[in-house]
Enzyme design. Structure first.
Site, PDB file in Angstrom:
ATOM      1  N   GLU A 299      25.464 -26.378  21.918  1.00  0.00           N
ATOM      2  CA  GLU A 299      24.328 -26.876  20.992  1.00  0.00           C
ATOM      3  C   GLU A 299      24.539 -28.116  20.689  1.00  0.00           C
ATOM      4  O   GLU A 299      23.618 -28.901  20.374  1.00  0.00           O
ATOM      5  CB  GLU A 299      24.649 -25.844  19.937  1.00  0.00           C
TER       6      GLU A 299
ATOM      7  N   ASN B 221      19.015 -26.252  16.250  1.00  0.00           N
ATOM      8  CA  ASN B 221      18.204 -27.051  15.131  1.00  0.00           C
ATOM      9  C   ASN B 221      18.834 -28.257  14.982  1.00  0.00           C
ATOM     10  O   ASN B 221      20.185 -28.372  14.491  1.00  0.00           O
ATOM     11  CB  ASN B 221      18.192 -26.212  13.886  1.00  0.00           C
TER      12      ASN B 221
END
Ligand code: BES
Ligand code: ZN
Length: 892
Positions: free
Chosen positions: A314, A281
Site C-alpha cells: 500500500e 487511499n
C-alpha cells in the site's frame, strides 16, 4: 455544435466527456451513524474547456437535491440553474443541461445530496464493531475502483485529478480521519466540525474518510512525517509491527524513487468489515484487520509476513498509483503489478532472512496458472463500463504484472531500472501515465527496445513454453503459447532467455524473437567443461553429469520443456544439489504444469518428485507441499485404486522434513521453518497421514482445555483444526462444536479466519451443509464468509447444490463487494467431469453478470481441464508400476 447536444449522446459511453474538468472539490459530509445515513454538499471548482450546454459527471445511489444545483461562472458571477437534470442509472451519471452554452473558463458547481451508509463495503459504508460489549457503527469509505460517486457527485475517473478540501461534521467523541491533517476543529455541543487541509491534486478513487472510536500508536520518519496506526480501542499494541514497517518503508521508498513521501502525515486504520485486503487511499490507508494487526503472542509467522507485504504494497502505491496515476483502468496493472513487485523489494530489504524473492515465485506461479487459461486476458485490457473494472483486480494484473516487471528488471539490471523508475515518477508526478509512457522512459535510459519487448507481454494474453532440444552443436528452441487445456494458441513473444551450463558461472542471455531458433553453445560448453564435448558428457551418466538450466533464478515469465536427455541432466543437478532453490522450484512447477496440460505423464512427474527426497530448503518444500496436495486430490478422482499408494509416496516425500521440524517450535529457528512447519503438517493431515492426524487431534484437545498451552501455537493450529474436522460426522459433532466455541469466544480476526477455513474440511456432507449455512448467518461477517468455501471432496456436490439453492441471496449479498468470484471459484472449479461443466454452464446461462462473467468462464474451463487430466491419468499405463516402485523404494 454545442447547441445540438442532447442527453442521449452521453448515455452508454465508457468515459465521461472532457469538456469540463474539476480543479478543486470543497466537500462537506455529515454522517449519521445510528440512522446509517449521510448528508453532503459539494462545491466543485471546474474549468469549462470546450463549448458545452451540459455538465456530465458521475453519481450513483445518491438522492441529489435538484433544487440545490447551480453553476456560477467566475467572470460573469451569474448563477445558472440547470433546465434539465437527468440521472442515468445504468451509466451512473448525472447530466445537467443548461439553457445556454457555458462560458469557457472557471466556474463553480454546487450540489447538495443525501445517501445511506450502506452494508456493501463500498462507497460510504458502515462497519460494525464492539465497544464495552455494545455494537457500534463506524463510517468508512472505499472508493476504488468507481465508487466515490456513491458518496458525492464527482468526475469519478482516475485522470480527472483535483484537490480536495474536506469538512466533516461528526459526534464530538469520535475520531474522524481523512487524507490530510485537520487544520481546524470547532466543537458545537455534541457535534464537532473538522476541516482538513487541502490535498495535493489526486484522483477521486483515493479520497477517504473514516469516523469511529479508535486508539492509535504513533511514530515519526527521519523526515518528521507523522505515521499512526489506528486500531480498535484497547488493541493499539497490535499496530506496532505495522507502524515500524511503515516508518522504515517510507524512508526506503523515498530513497528508491528519489522523491519524498508527498503528504504531511500517514494514517493506517484497521476496519472490521472490509472487502479487499487493504486500500491505498492517499495518506489514509485502510486495512482489513488481519492485514494490519500483529500480536507477538497470538499471530502466526505467515500473518506477520502478510502484514509486512500488505503495508509495503500500500505504501508503494503512495508513489506508484497516488502520485503518478494510471490514465485509465486499462493500465491498472501499472498500479497493482508495480506495488506488488515493490512490496517484495521492500520486504527483502527489511527482512532479508525471509528469502522473499524465492517466495515471490508463489505469485509468479499463480500468474502462470491463470494466464494458461484460454479465458485469461491481456494485462492491458479494454474497459467499457465501470462494472467491468472490479474483475481485473486479479492475478493477471497483480502477479503476472509483478512478474514481468521482475523479468524486465533482471534483463535491464537493477541500477538502470531504479534510475528509470525515479525519472518516470519525477516526470509524471501529480499527473497520469499510460503503460507506454513507462516503457518510453525505460527505453531512453537503457537504450534497449523496451517497448517492443514489453508490449508482447502486456498487449496479448498468455505466455510461451520454450521447447528445448539438443542438436549436434548446440540447442534448438521453439516457443509456443502454453495453454493448460492442451491446445496451442498463436501468441508469440520476445522472450528474454537466460541459460547456464554446468555452473552458474557459465551464463548466457539473449532475446528470443522468433518461433524457432538455434544456438551454438560449443563456446559455452568449452568454458564450462574444458574441452569436453556435450554429446559425450551428457551420455555418460556418471557422477559429473552435464546440465543446462534455462530461466536462471526463474526471473522469466515462461515455462520450459526440455528433451529427455536435458531433463535427465537437470535431475542429476537437482540430486547433486547444484541448483539454486528458485531453479529447483521452477523445474518442478513447469513439470507439474506440463502434466496438468497432459504434455507429460503423471508417472514422470512423480519420478521427478522423487529427485526431491532430500530437499532441505523450506521454500522449495513449500512448492512440493502444494503440488503433492493437488496430485493427491486428482488421483482420487482419476484412479481411486492407486490413490492410496500414491499418497504413501507423497507422504514419504513430506514426512522426512516434517519429522525434522516436529510439532514444537525450536529456540532461534528461522521464520521460514516456522511457516513451513504449519504448511507441512496441514498437507500431511489433508493427504491423510494417520500419525500426523492423531497427533493433531491430541494436541487440539489439550489446547481446548488450556488455550495458553505451548503445544499448539498459531502456526500449527490450522493443521489441528482440519484434523479435528476430519473426525467429525453428523453422529459425532463434538469437534465441530468445540471449534464453533473457539470461533465465538475469540476476538482475534486471524483466529476466526483460521476456524472458518477449517470447518468445511469435514468429510460428512451433512456437516458441510451446516457449515455453509453458518457462513450465511449473522455470526459471520460478509467479508469472512469466503474463507469457509474450501470444501472437502466429499462435500463438493453438497456445496454445488447449496450454491444453486442460495444463489439469489448469495449474489445479492456478495456481488457488489466483488467477493462473488470467490464463491464461484471455490465451488465450481474442484469438479473434474465434462458433464458437470455442462450442468454448471446451463445453470449460469441466465444468471451471468459482467462483474463475474470472466471468473465464471475461467472456473468452467478449470473443470474441463481437470476432466481432461483425469482421462490422461487413466490412460497412463506406466503409472501403476511407477507408483509401486516409488512407494516401496524405501517406504514406510
Ligand atoms: N488497490 C487495492 C485494493 C483494491 C482491490 C481496491 C480491489 C479495489 C478493488 C490494494 O492496493 C491492494 O492491492 N490490496 C491487496 C493487498 C495486497 C497486499 C496485494 C488486496 O486487497 O488483496
Ligand atoms: Zn494494490
Amino acid at each position: 455544435m454545442a447547441e445540438e447536444q442532447s442527453v442521449e449522446q452521453f448515455k452508454g459511453q465508457p468515459r465521461l466527456p472532457e469538456f469540463a474538468a474539476p480543479r478543486r472539490y470543497d466537500l462537506f459530509l455529515k454522517p449519521d451513524l445510528s440512522a446509517c445515513a449521510f448528508a453532503g454538499a459539494a462545491e466543485i471548482a471546474l474549468d469549462v474547456l470546450a463549448a458545452t450546454r451540459f455538465l456530465v459527471l458521475n453519481a450513483a445511489d445518491l438522492a441529489v437535491d435538484h433544487a440545490s444545483i447551480s453553476f456560477k461562472n467566475q467572470e460573469s458571477s451569474q448563477e445558472l440553474r440547470p433546465l434539465e437534470i437527468v440521472e442515468v442509472q445504468e451509466d451512473e451519471i448525472l447530466v445537467l443541461g443548461f439553457d445556454r452554452v457555458l462560458p469557457l473558463g472557471k466556474g463553480i458547481l454546487r450540489i447538495r445530496f443525501t445517501g445511506t451508509l450502506n452494508d456493501q463495503m463500498k462507497g460510504f459504508y458502515r462497519s460494525v464493531y464492539e465497544y464495552n460489549g455494545e455494537k457500534r457503527n463506524m463510517a468508512v469509505t472505499q472508493f476504488e475502483a468507481a465508487d466515490a460517486r456513491r458518496c458525492f457527485p464527482c468526475w469519478d475517473e482516475p485522470a480527472f485529478k483535483a484537490t480536495f478540501r474536506i469538512t466533516l461534521k461528526v459526534p464530538s467523541e469520535l475520531v474522524a480521519l481523512s487524507n490530510m491533517p485537520v487544520i481546524e476543529e470547532k466543537i458545537d455541543g455534541l457535534l464537532k466540525t473538522l476541516s482538513f487541509q487541502e490535498s495535493p491534486i489526486m484522483s477521486t478513487y483515493l479520497v477517504a474518510v473514516v469516523v469511529g472510536l479508535f486508539d492509535f500508536v504513533e511514530a515519526f520518519t527521519p523526515d518528521g512525517i507523522r505515521v499512526r496506526v489506528y486500531c480498535q480501542v484497547g488493541k493499539s499494541n497490535q499496530g506496532k509491527f505495522a507502524l515500524d514497517v511503515a516508518v522504515k518503508t517510507l524512508d526506503l521508498y523515498k530513497g528508491y524513487f528519489a522523491v519524498p513521501y508527498p503528504l504531511p502525515k500517514l494514517d493506517m486504520v484497521a476496519i472490521p468489515d472490509f472487502a479487499s485486503g487493504a486500500m491505498e487511499n492517499y495518506g489514509l490507508v485502510t486495512y482489513r484487520e488481519k492485514s494490519l494487526l500483529y500480536d507477538e503472542r497470538y499471530s502466526s509467522a505467515s500473518s506477520k509476513q502478510w502484514v509486512a507485504i500488505t503495508v509495503t504494497h500500500e505504501l508503494a502505491h503512495q508513489w506508484f498509483g497516488n502520485l503518478v496515476t494510471m490514465e485509465w483502468w486499462t493500465h491498472l496493472w501499472l498500479n497493482e503489478g508495480f506495488a506488488s513487485w515493490m512490496s517484495y523489494l521492500a520486504a527483502d530489504s527489511l527482512f532479508p532472512e525471509w528469502n522473499i524473492w524465492t517466495q515471490f515465485l508463489d505469485d509468479t506461479t499463480s500468474g502462470l496458472v491463470l494466464d494458461a487459461l484460454s479465458e485469461s486476458h491481456p494485462i492491458e485490457v479494454e474497459i467499457n463500463h465501470a462494472n467491468e473494472i472490479d474483475q481485473i483486480f486479479d492475478s493477471i494484473s497483480y502477479d503476472k504484472g509483478a512478474s514481468i516487471i521482475r523479468m524486465l528488471q533482471s534483463y535491464l539490471g537493477a541500477e538502470c531500472f531504479q534510475r528509470s523508475l525515479a525519472s518516470y515518477i519525477k516526470r509524471y508526478a501529480y499527473s497520469n501515465a499510460k503503460t507506454e509512457d513507462l516503457w518510453a522512459v525505460l527505453e531512453e535510459e537503457s537504450g534497449e527496445p523496451v517497448k517492443d519487448l514489453m508490449s508482447s507481454w502486456t498487449k496479448q494474453k498468455g505466455y510461451p513454453v520454450i521447447y528445448i532440444r539438443r542438436k549436434e552443436h548446440g540447442l534448438e528452441f521453439e516457443q509456443s503459447q502454453f495453454l493448460t487445456d492442451g491446445s496451442s494458441g498463436n501468441g508469440q513473444w520476445i522472450v528474454p532467455l537466460t541459460l547456464c551450463c554446468g555452473s552458474y558461472n557459465t551464463q548466457k542471455k539473449f532475446l528470443l524473437k522468433t518461433k524457432f531458433e538455434e544456438l551454438d553453445i560449443m563456446d559455452l560448453i568449452g568454458s564450462a567443461n574444458g574441452k569436453a564435448n556435450l554429446l559425450e558428457k551428457s551420455s555418460q551418466g556418471n557422477s559429473e553429469r552435464f546440465w543446462i538450466k534455462f530461466n536462471i533464478d526463474q526471473t522469466g515469465f515462461y515455462r520450459v520443456k526440455y528433451d529427455d536427455e536435458l531433463a535427465a541432466g537437470l535431475r542429476y543437478a537437482i540430486e547433486a544439489n547444484k541448483l539454486y532453490a528458485t531453479d529447483r522450484i521452477g523445474i518442478l512447477e513447469d513439470s507439474y504444469a506440463l502434466c496438468v496440460a497432459c504434455k507429460q505423464t503423471l508417472s514422470s512427474l512423480l519420478s521427478l518428485l522423487d529427485a526431491y527426497r532430500e530437499e532441505f530448503d523450506y521454500t522449495v518444500l513449500g512448492h512440493i507441499v502444494t503440488i503433492s496436495c493437488k496430485i493427491a486430490n486428482i488421483v482420487t478422482d482419476a484412479t481411486p485404486e492407486l490413490a492410496d499408494e500414491i499418497k504413501v509416496f507423497l507422504i514419504i516425500l513430506l514426512q522426512i522434513s516434517a519429522e525434522k521440524l516436529g510439532w514444537d517450535p525450536k529456540e532461534g529457528e528461522s521464520h521460514l521453518a516456522v511457516m513451513l512447519r504449519g504448511d507441512l503438517l496441514t498437507a500431511l493431515v489433508r493427504i491423510g497421514h494417520d500419525m500426523t492426524r492423531n497427533e493433531a487431534v491430541r494436541r487440539f484437545y489439550i489446547f481446548l482445555n488450556d488455550r495458553n498451552t505451548s503445544l499448539l501455537p498459531p502456526d500449527t493450529r490450522k493443521a489441528a483444526y482440519i484434523a479435528v474436522m476430519q473426525t467429525v460426522s453428523a453422529s459425532n459433532r463434538s469437534g465441530y462444536e468445540s471449534l464453533l466455541r473457539i470461533y465465538r469466544e475469540t476476538d482475534e480476526s486471524e483466529e476466526r479466519v483460521r476456524v472458518l477455513s477449517s470447518l468445511s474440511s469435514c468429510p460428512d456432507p451433512d456437516i458441510v451443509l451446516e457449515v455453509l449455512n453458518f457462513l450465511l448467518s449473522s455470526e459471520v461477517r460478509n467479508q469472512d464468509a469466503v474463507y469457509g468455501l474450501r470444501v472437502s471432496r466429499e462435500g463438493r456436490e453438497t456445496a454445488w447444490r447449496w450454491l444453486k439453492e442460495n444463489w439469489d441471496y448469495i449474489s445479492k449479498t456478495w456481488e457488489s463487494a466483488s467477493l462473488i468470484a470467490a464463491f464461484i471459484g471455490c465451488i465450481v472449479s474442484p469438479f473434474s467431469s465434462e458433464e458437470k461443466a455442462e450442468e454448471m454452464e446451463e445453470f449460469f446461462a441466465s444468471r451471468t453478470k459482467p462483474s463475474f462473467a470472466r471468473t465464471l468462464k475461467q472456473s468452467l474451463e478449470r473443470v474441463r481441464i481437470n476432466a481432461r487430466w483425469v482421462q490422461s491419468i487413466r490412460n497412463d499405463h506406466s503409472l501403476e508400476e511407477a507408483v509401486k516402485e516409488l512407494a516401496h523404494k524405501n517406504g514406510i
